[in-house]
Every structure is written in structure tokens, then in C-alpha cells.
Design an enzyme around this catalytic site. Structure first.
Site, PDB file in Angstrom:
ATOM      1  N   CYS A 216      51.276 126.133  34.408  1.00 17.52           N
ATOM      2  CA  CYS A 216      50.516 125.713  35.592  1.00 17.52           C
ATOM      3  C   CYS A 216      50.332 126.883  36.552  1.00 17.52           C
ATOM      4  CB  CYS A 216      51.246 124.572  36.299  1.00 17.52           C
ATOM      5  SG  CYS A 216      50.422 124.007  37.811  1.00 17.52           S
ATOM      6  N   CYS A 225      56.775 120.342  40.153  1.00 12.80           N
ATOM      7  CA  CYS A 225      57.595 120.601  38.961  1.00 12.80           C
ATOM      8  C   CYS A 225      58.554 121.735  39.297  1.00 12.80           C
ATOM      9  CB  CYS A 225      56.730 121.007  37.780  1.00 12.80           C
ATOM     10  SG  CYS A 225      55.540 119.761  37.264  1.00 12.80           S
ATOM     11  N   GLN A 428      56.004 101.776  36.619  1.00 14.39           N
ATOM     12  CA  GLN A 428      56.570 103.035  36.144  1.00 14.39           C
ATOM     13  C   GLN A 428      55.494 104.098  35.950  1.00 14.39           C
ATOM     14  OE1 GLN A 428      59.554 103.988  35.914  1.00 14.39           O
ATOM     15  NE2 GLN A 428      60.592 102.058  36.328  1.00 14.39           N
ATOM     16  N   ASP A 526      70.056  98.952  38.879  1.00 18.18           N
ATOM     17  CA  ASP A 526      69.146 100.101  38.854  1.00 18.18           C
ATOM     18  C   ASP A 526      68.881 100.520  40.297  1.00 18.18           C
ATOM     19  OD1 ASP A 526      67.290 102.006  38.262  1.00 18.18           O
ATOM     20  OD2 ASP A 526      65.728 100.620  37.630  1.00 18.18           O
ATOM     21  N   CYS A 553      69.130 107.375  38.445  1.00 17.54           N
ATOM     22  CA  CYS A 553      68.275 108.562  38.487  1.00 17.54           C
ATOM     23  C   CYS A 553      69.001 109.707  39.175  1.00 17.54           C
ATOM     24  CB  CYS A 553      66.972 108.254  39.209  1.00 17.54           C
ATOM     25  SG  CYS A 553      67.202 107.796  40.920  1.00 17.54           S
TER      26      CYS A 553
END
Length: 598
Positions: A216, A225, A428, A526, A553
Site C-alpha cells: 500500500c 494497517c 462482521q 464476547d 479481541c
């Protein structure tokens, strides 16, 4: 991980639970005038995923988790604490040891003029530090003696939770953005704190074989990212190591069974949604992107490689139409009101497209022309909506949404489940990996059709609905009423008559149900990135289900919470990491805990 109810903030490429989808720390500096928000891609790209849980409801998940392309929230002090125990085994024989560091979007520009920035300065960052000493600084005997600008040599031991390289100097943690495990870095100190040091790369003395050229062009400035400069094989290994180290650090277990990471065959073009801030360049061209890290400049991310091509082309079409019709933007100096953000969502299974424009007023100039142009250019478009957000807030969505044309909700499928997705509804961000995640949950639950399952932190009910065909009954609990209502509608839509959803806190509802005779066999949790509430953990220990399935996460809070459950009579059977947001530092994990002597 996964994300359920989501808040307006949107996440992190982690795109996930609000705090976790992606996820959702903002790189932009605060602003006293106008503000926007970084969520998911825009909100979850930076930190999705985040997913890295998403962007629909104002739930603490979104503020705590992400995800997404989510980016994990930066926490140097916590990371430093994690590393301190490991430093005691290191001898300070060298002037250096090692160090280096989950929904993309911040919406708080400092002024009306933001600029796109597409130059790739990654190589320059490696060779041109912010402060280059004119001569070699004297060696420091103690880390506390280091000063900004001092040169140091660091061996990188691992990646931190934000994708930075982590090493040590005289037993003090050193964080270096862009450095990889195994590399020897000649660096310059940029910050010295009591518990850690930050530095920038001056030269790679020893290069990792996993280092690659980021594909990128704006990787170094976008921030969505964090680890594109690592081969995908290297990414999976580094994320697995993050999970393993968290358990070793916080649970004090000699060994935990960590299964091989579930990665993607093609770790690109996986995001089904983008939330991008709009601005205008000096020549009048409309750009859409995220705020550059630590600045007020918008980085144009046209053609983002982790977004699905349909999402990218939709964003380009919206930009072109807005520019050609000269529709006011929020950042235009002469405009009192305007369009702040564009949200584009694509159904991988349905092929439907949904566009939402976030505005500061209910009046949209040339509205009919805009609708006509978008419909003509996008044949798969199912609906165009306008969400009004007049507040100067970091949240993307406001409370009021109006359908300008088409369906109020697009249709999308996940496995055999079908969902109607309104503009603010959570879904999601990486459908392909979501199925792997949910199947891991099902394997952990080991349902036979006789079990009573509690789906705590259930959000819009996706996990509970996935498990319903294999259980006797499923009871979802969610603090956000809007999310629970969506879950109920989703259950009816899919004929899951044995699944019910309730508004409230699990730590309050569960004891009442148990008192009335309910005996949960499996509890699924979760939570957001902040992990489980202590009250909830206490409730689990009192309820004593045979199995507890923890979907996380954030490896650090996962391991800390597991320690509480271990001390309360449970044992960790296995941990299954899932790469929900490739190219980012986010990692999801499904953990199975079983009550001892059962």
C-alpha cells in the site's frame, strides 16, 4: 471478537465490537472546532479490527474494543508492565537489548483544510530519524540516563499489541514502530518515560527475513494497517506469539494449548464496509480517507487493498458525484453545513450495496440529482440513506437516519443465516473469517441439543443464532436495547424459535434466572477490548456452568480474565487464535474453559 452491538464509532480495521471491531483509537489530535470520528475502517480500519465490534450502537464494546481494520488502542504503560518480567532474565551486557511495537478513522481535523498524503515515506523513516545526532552520544550506563536524540542499538524480541517492535535497553522496554522480531536496530531515542522508551529506526543492522515491501502506498501514514511490512506467514506467527505471551505473563501456566492460527488464503480485499471522512483538496477534488497518525491531515485511501473492490469503487463514485454536483462538505470553509462522512457497505453474498451519507443538516443540496447519478452509476445499489450528526463528537453516526431512496435495510447472509442491515446495524467486517470464528465457538461449546446456552454480550445475536440449531435453548443478554431488538428480529427472520434476547446486564439477569431454576450448561462471552467485568466473572463462578467459551479481541485482558476463572475452579482446555483482520495487529481468540472435576 466478533462484534455484536456496535456503537456509532465504527472501529477499527478490526471493525468490531465498539472498542474492540475495529478498532478504535484516534490518531488525530483533538480539535476545538469541528470534529469527526475515527471508527471501524474509518472506524475500524485503524485499529478492525477491529472489527475490530463495529459501528452500530453506542455500546461500550465499540469504545473499548474494535476493531476495526481495526487497530488496537495504544497502551505503552501496560505493554511496558507486560515486558518488565521478561527483562529480569536479560543481562545488561550490551548498550542495547530489544524492543519495538485493530475501525482506521479519526474525525477530528484541526482546520477546514486537510490534505491528501500519498507519499511512501516508510523507507525514509528507516534511514532518516526525526532526530539524528551530529556525533555519537556517549554510552549510557543506565536507561534513566538516556536523552531524546541519543543513539541506541536494540535487538527486537517480539511485536507489541499495536504492531510495534519490542526490545530492551538496560532492562527497560523500548518500543520502535516498524521494527520486527529478530532485527537489530540502530535507533534514535524520541521519548523517555519511567517505564518505557520510544525510539525510531535509523538503520537496520540486521534485517528480518519476514520483512517485505508494504504494497500500500500510504501504509506509513494511514495507520489503518500496522503490519503490512511483514509477510503473511510472519504476521500469523507474530500474532500467535502475542497470544502465547499474554497467557504466559498473566496466567502463570507452564503451558497452554494454543492451536494454529486460522488465517486467510487471500489476506486482502476482505472488508465489507468503509467509513471515510471527506475533504476537498486545493484544486477542488473530493478525497475520502482517514486522518494521518498524529495529525489533522486526511489521507486519501482510494483503492485500499484490504477493502473489497466493490467498496472501493463505490467510494470513488460517491466522491465523483459529490465533486461534480459541487455538494458542500463539512470541511468547506464557506459552508455552514455539509457532508462529513461516507459509509459504503457491500454484501459478499447478496451483492447489494448500501450508501449512507453523514451530514450536519437535514438539508442536502441537489439531493434528487445526487440520487439519480448514484443509481445510474451503481446498478447493485439497494438503498441510499442520510444520517444526521450535528454534534462535535468522535462518533460517526447521529441518532437520526433517513432513507433517501430504496430499501431501509440491505440483506446479507452469513452461513445459513440471513440479516437485514440498516445503516447503523452491526455486521462482521470480515465475513469469511467470521464463519471460522463462529465454528470455533461451536466446537468449544460441544452442543448435543440438550444444553441451555447463555450468550452474554450478545449484541445483535449473531453467535447465539449460529449456535441455536445445536442447543436446547439460547438466552442472549445485551445492555443496548436497540441491539437486543435487532437480535430478536434476526431470530424471527431465521426461524430460531429457541433463541430469546433480553436487555440488561448478565451479572444481574443470570442470578435471577438461576434463582428461578435455570441451570446454564454453557456461557458464551464476547466482550469489548476491556474484557469482562469483575461482577460478571463473579457471576460465572457462582453459576458454575460446565463450559465457558470466551471470545476475545484483546489477548491481554483475555489472559487476565482467564486467571480469575482458573483460580475459581476452571481450566483452560485450548485457545484458538483467528486472524480476523490481516495486515493489522489485531488478533481474535476463542478460549475454552471447563470446570474441573466435571
Amino acid at each position: 471478537m466478533t462484534h455484536k452491538s456496535s456503537s456509532n464509532s465504527g472501529s477499527s480495521q478490526s471493525g468490531r465490537k465498539p472498542g474492540r471491531d475495529q478498532a478504535t483509537s484516534s490518531h488525530a489530535k483533538p480539535r476545538t472546532a469541528k470534529s469527526g470520528s475515527r471508527q471501524e475502517h474509518s472506524s475500524t480500519h485503524r485499529s478492525a479490527g477491529s472489527q475490530s465490534k463495529s459501528d452500530s450502537y453506542t455500546s461500550k464494546k465499540q469504545h473499548a474494543k474494535g476493531a476495526s481494520h481495526a487497530g488496537a488502542p495504544s497502551n505503552r504503560s501496560a505493554e511496558a508492565k507486560r515486558t518488565q518480567s521478561g527483562t529480569t532474565q536479560q543481562k545488561s551486557t550490551n548498550a542495547s537489548t530489544s524492543r519495538h511495537k485493530t475501525d482506521f478513522q479519526s474525525s477530528q481535523p484541526k482546520s477546514g483544510h486537510s490534505a491528501s498524503h500519498k507519499s511512501n515515506n516508510y523507507k525514509a523513516r528507516q534511514s532518516s530519524p526525526s532526530k539524528r545526532p551530529t556525533k555519537s552520544a556517549p554510552a549510557r550506563d543506565h536507561a534513566e540516563e538516556l536523552q531524546v536524540g541519543d543513539p541506541i542499538i536494540i535487538t527486537i524480541k517480539r511485536l507489541g499489541i499495536n504492531g510495534e517492535g519490542v526490545g530492551y535497553y538496560r532492562r527497560k522496554a523500548v518500543f520502535i514502530d516498524g521494527a520486527l522480531p529478530g532485527e537489530v536496530i540502530k535507533a534514535n531515542v524520541t521519548e523517555v518515560q519511567h517505564k518505557f522508551i520510544k525510539a525510531t529506526i535509523r538503520e537496520l543492522e540486521k534485517k528480518s527475513p519476514q520483512r517485505i515491501e508494504p504494497p500500500c502506498p500510504v501504509f506509513d501514514v494511514c495507520g489503518g494497517c500496522q503490519i503490512q511490512h511483514i509477510s503473511y506467514e510472519g504476521q500469523l506467527q507474530a500474532k500467535t506469539d502475542i497470544v502465547r505471551e499474554a497467557f504466559a505473563r498473566y496466567t502463570e501456566l507452564d503451558a497452554v494449548k494454543i492451536k494454529p492460527m486460522l488465517g486467510m488464503e487471500h489476506p486482502w480485499a476482505y472488508r465489507n464496509k468503509a467509513q471515510l471522512q471527506l475533504d476537498r483538496e486545493g484544486n477542488g477534488a473530493v478525497i475520502a480517507g482517514l486522518y494521518e497518525m498524529n495529525s489533522h491531515r486526511i489521507v486519501d485511501i482510494s483503492g485500499c487493498p484490504i477493502q473489497h473492490p466493490q467498496v472501493n469503487s463505490t467510494i470513488e463514485t460517491v466522491k465523483t458525484v459529490l465533486q461534480e454536483l459541487n455538494i458542500p462538505l463539512y470541511t468547506d470553509k464557506e459552508a455552514r453545513d455539509g457532508v462529513k462522512t461516507v459509509v459504503a457497505r457491500y454484501g459478499f453474498q447478496s451483492n447489494e450495496l448500501q450508501i449512507t451519507l453523514i451530514t450536519t443538516s437535514s438539508q442536502l443540496p441537489r439531493q434528487e440529482e445526487l440520487i439519480e447519478r448514484l443509481r445510474a452509476a451503481l446498478p447493485d445499489l439497494s438503498g441510499i440513506a442520510m444520517n444526521i450528526n450535528t454534534k462535535r463528537t468522535s462518533l460517526i453516526f447521529g441518532e437520526h437516519t433517513t432513507t433517501l431512496w430504496g430499501k431501509e435495510a440491505m440483506v446479507e447472509s452469513l452461513g445459513d443465516l440471513e440479516f437485514a442491515l440498516s445503516p447503523r446495524a452491526f455486521f462482521q467486517l470480515n465475513p469469511q473469517q467470521t464463519i471460522k470464528l463462529y465454528e470455533s465457538v461451536r466446537a468449544a461449546a460441544a452442543l448435543t441439543g440438550k444444553e441451555t446456552v447463555i450468550d452474554a454480550y450478545c449484541g445483535t445475536g449473531t453467535i447465539g443464532l449460529w449456535l441455536a440449531p445445536y442447543a436446547k435453548e439460547v438466552h442472549g443478554i445485551e445492555t443496548i436495547a436497540e441491539a437486543a431488538e435487532d437480535a430478536t428480529r434476526n431470530a424471527a427472520r431465521n426461524g430460531r424459535t429457541n433463541a430469546t434476547f433480553h436487555v440488561g446486564k448478565a451479572e444481574e439477569l443470570l442470578p435471577r434466572w438461576v434463582k428461578k431454576g435455570m441451570s446454564p450448561d454453557v456461557i458464551i462471552a464476547d466482550p469489548p477490548r476491556t474484557g469482562l467485568e469483575q461482577e460478571f466473572l463473579n457471576t460465572v463462578l457462582k453459576t458454575k456452568p460446565e463450559r465457558m467459551v470466551y471470545v476475545s479481541c484483546n489477548p491481554s485482558t483475555l489472559a487476565k480474565d482467564c486467571k480469575v476463572l482458573l483460580d475459581g475452579g476452571y481450566e483452560v482446555q485450548w485457545v484458538q487464535p483467528v486472524d480476523m483482520f490481516p495486515q493489522t495487529s489485531h488478533v481474535e481468540a476463542v478460549t475454552l474453559l471447563v470446570r474441573k472435576n466435571t
